[in-house]
Design an enzyme around this catalytic site. Structure first.
Site, PDB file in Angstrom:
ATOM      1  N   ARG A  68      -8.300   3.579  13.123  1.00  0.00           N
ATOM      2  CA  ARG A  68      -7.369   4.683  13.404  1.00  0.00           C
ATOM      3  C   ARG A  68      -6.824   4.656  14.824  1.00  0.00           C
ATOM      4  NH1 ARG A  68      -5.985   5.880   8.391  1.00  0.00           N
ATOM      5  NH2 ARG A  68      -7.806   6.383   7.129  1.00  0.00           N
ATOM      6  N   ARG A  77      -0.039  15.798  13.544  1.00  0.00           N
ATOM      7  CA  ARG A  77       1.129  16.555  14.015  1.00  0.00           C
ATOM      8  C   ARG A  77       0.885  18.050  13.813  1.00  0.00           C
ATOM      9  NH1 ARG A  77       3.131  12.487  10.697  1.00  0.00           N
ATOM     10  NH2 ARG A  77       3.373  13.999   9.030  1.00  0.00           N
ATOM     11  N   ASP A  93       0.849  -1.183   0.000  1.00  0.00           N
ATOM     12  CA  ASP A  93       0.000   0.000   0.000  1.00  0.00           C
ATOM     13  C   ASP A  93       0.889   1.238   0.000  1.00  0.00           C
ATOM     14  OD1 ASP A  93      -2.417   1.318   0.012  1.00  0.00           O
ATOM     15  OD2 ASP A  93      -2.587   1.327   2.192  1.00  0.00           O
ATOM     16  N   TYR A  98       1.743   2.150  15.593  1.00  0.00           N
ATOM     17  CA  TYR A  98       2.470   2.291  14.330  1.00  0.00           C
ATOM     18  C   TYR A  98       3.911   2.781  14.448  1.00  0.00           C
ATOM     19  CZ  TYR A  98       2.510   7.348  13.588  1.00  0.00           C
ATOM     20  OH  TYR A  98       2.786   8.679  13.670  1.00  0.00           O
ATOM     21  N   GLU A 114     -10.474   3.805   3.463  1.00  0.00           N
ATOM     22  CA  GLU A 114      -9.542   4.543   2.622  1.00  0.00           C
ATOM     23  C   GLU A 114      -9.900   4.220   1.181  1.00  0.00           C
ATOM     24  OE1 GLU A 114      -5.407   3.947   3.887  1.00  0.00           O
ATOM     25  OE2 GLU A 114      -5.736   5.562   5.345  1.00  0.00           O
ATOM     26  N   ASP A 174      -9.167   0.244   1.757  1.00  0.00           N
ATOM     27  CA  ASP A 174      -8.204  -0.194   2.772  1.00  0.00           C
ATOM     28  C   ASP A 174      -8.754   0.195   4.147  1.00  0.00           C
ATOM     29  OD1 ASP A 174      -5.771  -1.142   3.811  1.00  0.00           O
ATOM     30  OD2 ASP A 174      -4.976   0.895   3.868  1.00  0.00           O
ATOM     31  N   LYS A 199      -4.745  -2.166  10.085  1.00  0.00           N
ATOM     32  CA  LYS A 199      -5.076  -2.340   8.662  1.00  0.00           C
ATOM     33  C   LYS A 199      -5.332  -3.787   8.280  1.00  0.00           C
ATOM     34  CE  LYS A 199      -3.670   1.902   7.217  1.00  0.00           C
ATOM     35  NZ  LYS A 199      -4.378   2.772   6.275  1.00  0.00           N
ATOM     36  N   GLN A 251      -4.259   1.830  15.003  1.00  0.00           N
ATOM     37  CA  GLN A 251      -3.109   2.270  14.206  1.00  0.00           C
ATOM     38  C   GLN A 251      -2.265   3.321  14.928  1.00  0.00           C
ATOM     39  OE1 GLN A 251      -4.427   3.861  10.435  1.00  0.00           O
ATOM     40  NE2 GLN A 251      -2.386   4.538   9.820  1.00  0.00           N
ATOM     41  N   THR A 303      -4.795   6.371   0.063  1.00  0.00           N
ATOM     42  CA  THR A 303      -6.034   7.144   0.020  1.00  0.00           C
ATOM     43  C   THR A 303      -5.972   8.244  -1.029  1.00  0.00           C
ATOM     44  OG1 THR A 303      -6.225   6.752   2.372  1.00  0.00           O
ATOM     45  CG2 THR A 303      -7.651   8.457   1.442  1.00  0.00           C
ATOM     46  N   GLU A 335      -9.176   3.914  -2.428  1.00  0.00           N
ATOM     47  CA  GLU A 335      -7.908   3.787  -3.161  1.00  0.00           C
ATOM     48  C   GLU A 335      -8.143   3.123  -4.520  1.00  0.00           C
ATOM     49  OE1 GLU A 335      -4.724   2.086  -0.928  1.00  0.00           O
ATOM     50  OE2 GLU A 335      -5.358   2.995   0.972  1.00  0.00           O
ATOM     51  N   GLU A 379     -10.217  12.327   7.405  1.00  0.00           N
ATOM     52  CA  GLU A 379     -10.082  13.660   6.824  1.00  0.00           C
ATOM     53  C   GLU A 379     -11.424  14.380   6.715  1.00  0.00           C
ATOM     54  OE1 GLU A 379      -7.160  13.410   3.243  1.00  0.00           O
ATOM     55  OE2 GLU A 379      -7.784  11.385   3.768  1.00  0.00           O
ATOM     56  N   TYR A 423       1.141   5.696  -0.515  1.00  0.00           N
ATOM     57  CA  TYR A 423       0.678   6.869   0.246  1.00  0.00           C
ATOM     58  C   TYR A 423       0.878   8.045  -0.699  1.00  0.00           C
ATOM     59  CZ  TYR A 423       0.623   9.384   4.861  1.00  0.00           C
ATOM     60  OH  TYR A 423       0.338  10.139   5.971  1.00  0.00           O
ATOM     61  N   HIS A 474      -3.843  13.913   0.778  1.00  0.00           N
ATOM     62  CA  HIS A 474      -4.113  12.986   1.883  1.00  0.00           C
ATOM     63  C   HIS A 474      -2.978  13.018   2.906  1.00  0.00           C
ATOM     64  CE1 HIS A 474      -5.132   9.453   4.211  1.00  0.00           C
ATOM     65  NE2 HIS A 474      -3.985   8.889   3.872  1.00  0.00           N
ATOM     66  N   THR A 526      -9.043  -5.815   3.673  1.00  0.00           N
ATOM     67  CA  THR A 526      -8.882  -4.895   2.549  1.00  0.00           C
ATOM     68  C   THR A 526      -9.804  -5.396   1.455  1.00  0.00           C
ATOM     69  OG1 THR A 526      -6.545  -4.587   3.126  1.00  0.00           O
ATOM     70  CG2 THR A 526      -7.231  -3.894   0.921  1.00  0.00           C
TER      71      THR A 526
END
Lengths: 406, 406
Positions: free
Chosen positions: A231, A136, A120, A238, A193, A227, A247, A234, A338, A195, A352, A122, A127, A251
C-alpha cells in the site's frame, strides 16, 4: 445426481459435481493435467488413451498447463467433463481407472495456466467505497465513472504464481504524507486482496468485441486469487497511471481451476445497478456468483467476504474489457478486485480491516491486534459455493507466506 | 569499419553497422528469423547450417519469433552478431551466402517478438508537463512523484501488433466534461504516441531486482513503437487505476529489432536529473539515447521528437520495473512513453500538437489543419541514430492506418 465410486469423495467438497482441473506431477515425472476428486487426482491422459474420448484430449492433457485443453473450445470442455463424470461415476470404469487415481499427498501441484494477459478489476462497491473513505476522507467515496463501467487495469502476467509460492516482501519507494521526500526500503504496509479470478479458455479476434452473453463461450473457469499489494509503494506511485510496483511483485492463484459447469447452481441476482449501465454491459441480464470466501491469517479466520455482494458481474467485466476491440487469448486471466461485503468482518483486505492501519483487528486472537502483514505471516483464502448436486463445493484455496525482504 | 559485399548496402541506413533482426516469410513458407542488410533479408538459419556457428543458433533462427534466440543470452547475441558481420563483410563467404539473401520486396514481415509483459513508461518531462497543462490547467503540471521515479503501468501484451496492421477505431464510453452522462460510440479523439520500445531478451528470477548496470545483460534491442490512444475513452476511465481501454486496442511495433550493439555510438548524457534519484536508479551513471524521430501523417512530417531529451534513462526504467522483485521474461517489452521535446514541432502526440484539440496543426498541409486521427489516416514513425561506422542507421519504422469503427 451421479455418485462416484471414488472412496471418500461422496459428500465431500470435491464430490463428482465439482471436478476442478489442475496441473500435477509425481517426483521425477513431467507436469500434466489432472482433475481432482475427493483427495485424489485423476491422471487424465492415460485414462483417455485407454479408448474414449478422442485422442486430441489425451494429447492436450499431457502438457504442463491447461492452455492446450482450454484452447480446444467450449464443445470439448463439455465433452471432456461428460466423459470424466462417466468414468468416475460408473462402476464399469473402476477397474481400469483406479490405477490412475493418485493421492493428493503424493503429488506436487503447479501453476495451472500459462497466463497471457492479466487484468484486475475493482468490482466491489463496498471495497471501492471503503478505499475512497480511507484515502480521500470527506469526499465522495466513489469516483464519477465507477457506476458506469467496471474500472480495471492491466497487471503483470509474469508474476502470477501458484498457491504456496513464498511472497518476498517487496522493496521500493515509499513516502508517507508527513514525509518530505521518498525513502527506499521494504514495504511497511504489505496487504492482501481476496479476489476471484476468471480464466479465459477461448480467444477472440482483434477488432471484435465479445458480447456479455458470450461469457460461457470464452471463460473456462475460475480460480481463487490473492492480489498482494504494497500500500505504501502504491500510494506514492499510482498517480496518474495507476498501480504498478505496488502490485507487480506477486499475484497468487489457486492450483485448481473450477470449470464454469461446476458453478451452475451458484449464479444469483446482482445486488442491483443504478444507474442502468449502457446496453453493451447487458443490464438486467447480468448475474452474480454466490461464493463464500474466508480470509485466514495464521490459522484464524479474520474475514468472510461474500462474492454475491459484487456490483459488476463477470460477464460485464468481460464485455467491457473487449468493447474497444481488444482481443482475448487462451490463458488471459481477469480478476474481480477485492471482495468486500457491507459488514466490517466481510472486508477482503487488511487496509479495510484495519481502516488504513488505524484500527487494529483480530485482538481476540493476537494481543494488540494486527494491521498489515508481518514477515512469516501465512494467509489462506478459501472459497465455497453451492454445488449442482445439492451440497457445497470448494474452489481451490490460495496460500502464501511472507518472507523478509532480500 | 567493416564493409559489406552486399550490393546497395554500403552507405545506406541499413549498412553492416546496423543489422537489425526480424521475422520474415516468403509465400508458402514458415516465418523465421532474418537480419536486414540494405534492401535484403539474410535468411539466417540455412547459412548457419552451412557450418559455423553453432547449430543452436540455426535451430533458434528457424522459429517464428526472436524469443528462442534472445533467450540464449548475451554471449550468444555477441557471437551471432560477430558471425553475421564476418559472413556479410568478407568476400570469402559471398558465394555460399548470396543465395540466402532475399529481396525485401519478396517477403512478408511479422511481429518479431512474442510479447510476454508490456509496460509503458512516461519518461519525457516535456510530454508529461504538456499533458499536465492540458488536463489540469493552472495546476503544477508534474505530479509530486514524477521526478523521483519513472512513472509507468502495464499495458495489454496480446494487442501488440506488427507495423502495418490496420488499427480499427475503438468504441467505448466517452464523457466530455460538459456532458451529464457517458455515451457509447467510436472514439472522437484517437491519437498516436511516438515512443521507443525496449525488448527484454534475458529474464530474471522472481524476488531479485535487476540492477541498472545490468541493462545490457537483459535488454536485447529496441523497436519503434506507436502506443495508439483514445483520449476520450482514457479521460473518462483512468481514475483511479490508470489507462485501460483507451490504450489496449492496439500498440504497433516495428518489424525490425535493432540490437543494442548497433547503438553503441548513440549513447549520450541525460539532460540532467534534479533531485538526484535514489541510488537504485544509478544517478550520474545513467545515459540517454540520441535517436531522432519523425512523425509522418499522410506523407507529411508533422513532428520531429528528439529522444535525447528524455528525462529517465532506459536502464533506470528497467531497474525501477524490477526493484520490487518482479521477474523479467524473454519477450518482455517496455516502452519509453511519448517522446516530446521542448519545441512545439517536437511533440510526439496529436493531443500535444493540437493542444487538446484546440489549436489545429499542419495548416500548411491541410486546409484548417488537423487535430485527432481521422478514418483513413496513415501514420508512419521513423527513427534514425548515429551508427558505429560514422554514418547513421535507421531503426524499424512503424506504420498504421486507421480503419472505421466496426
Amino acid at each position: 445426481m451421479t455418485t462416484t465410486w471414488v472412496e471418500g469423495a461422496a459428500g465431500s467438497l470435491f464430490d463428482i459435481d465439482n471436478l476442478p482441473y489442475g496441473v500435477f506431477s509425481r517426483p521425477g515425472e513431467e507436469p500434466r493435467v489432472g482433475v481432482r476428486i475427493g483427495d485424489h487426482v485423476l491422471d487424465l491422459a492415460p485414462v483417455a488413451e485407454l479408448g474414449d474420448p478422442a485422442s486430441e484430449l489425451a494429447a492436450a492433457w499431457r502438457t504442463p498447463s491447461l492452455n492446450a485443453f482450454m484452447a480446444m473450445g467450449g464443445e470439448w470442455w463439455r465433452t471432456a467433463r461428460g466423459w470424466i463424470v462417466e468414468v468416475l461415476g460408473d462402476e464399469v470404469h473402476r477397474a481400469r481407472t483406479q490405477p490412475h487415481l493418485v493421492p493428493l499427498a503424493d503429488v506436487s501441484l503447479h501453476l495451472p495456466v500459462e497466463v497471457a494477459d492479466y487484468v484486475d478489476f475493482y468490482a466491489s462497491e463496498y471495497h471501492a467505497s471503503n478505499v475512497g473513505r480511507i484515502f480521500r476522507p470527506g469526499q465522495e467515496p466513489l469516483l464519477p465513472n465507477w457506476k458506469h463501467l467496471p474500472v480495471g487495469y492491466h497487471g503483470r502476467a509474469g508474476t502470477v504464481v501458484g498457491s504456496g509460492t513464498p511472497v518476498v516482501r517487496p522493496q521500493g519507494q515509499r513516502k508517507a504524507p508527513t514525509e518530505e521526500v521518498p525513502s527506499f526500503g521494504p514495504s511497511r504496509r504489505l496487504d492482501i486482496e481476496a479476489e476471484l479470478g476468471f480464466v479465459v479458455g477461448s480467444g477472440s479476434e482483434l477488432g471484435s468485441p465479445v458480447a456479455h452473453d458470450a461469457f460461457p463461450d470464452h471463460v473456462f473457469g475460475v480460480v481463487g486469487l490473492n492480489d498482494w499489494s504494497a500500500r505504501d509503494i502504491q500510494a506514492w506511485e499510482y498517480v496518474p497511471l495507476g498501480p504498478f510496483l505496488g502490485k507487480s511483485f506477486a499475484t497468487s492463484v489457486s492450483h485448481w481451476v473450477t470449470p464454469l459447469q461446476a458453478l451452475g447452481a451458484a449464479w444469483t441476482e446482482l445486488p442491483g445497478q443504478d444507474p442502468t449501465p449502457l446496453p453493451y454491459l447487458g443490464p438486467g441480464e447480468a448475474k452474480g456468483l454466490d461464493i463464500d470466501v474466508e480470509v485466514v491469517l495464521n490459522g484464524e479466520v479474520v474475514s468472510r467476504p461474500p462474492y454475491r455482494t459484487m456490483y459488476w458481474s463477470p460477464a460485464q467485466m468481460l464485455a467491457h474489457m473487449t468493447v474497444n476491440g481488444a482481443s482475448l487469448r487462451t490463458g488471459d486471466l481477469y480478476a474481480s478486485g477485492t471482495i468486500s461485503g457491507t459488514e466490517p468482518d466481510q472486508r477482503g483486505s487488511f487496509l479495510e480491516l484495519s481502516w488504513g492501519g488505524k484500527e487494529p483487528f483480530g485482538a481476540e486472537h493476537w494481543e494488540g491486534g494486527r494491521t498489515f502483514l508481518e514477515d512469516g505471516d501465512e494467509v489462506v483464502l478459501r472459497y465455497t459455493a453451492p454445488g449442482t448436486g445439492g451440497g457445497r463445493i470448494a474452489l481451490g484455496e490460495v496460500v502464501g507466506r511472507i518472507e523478509p525482504a532480500r
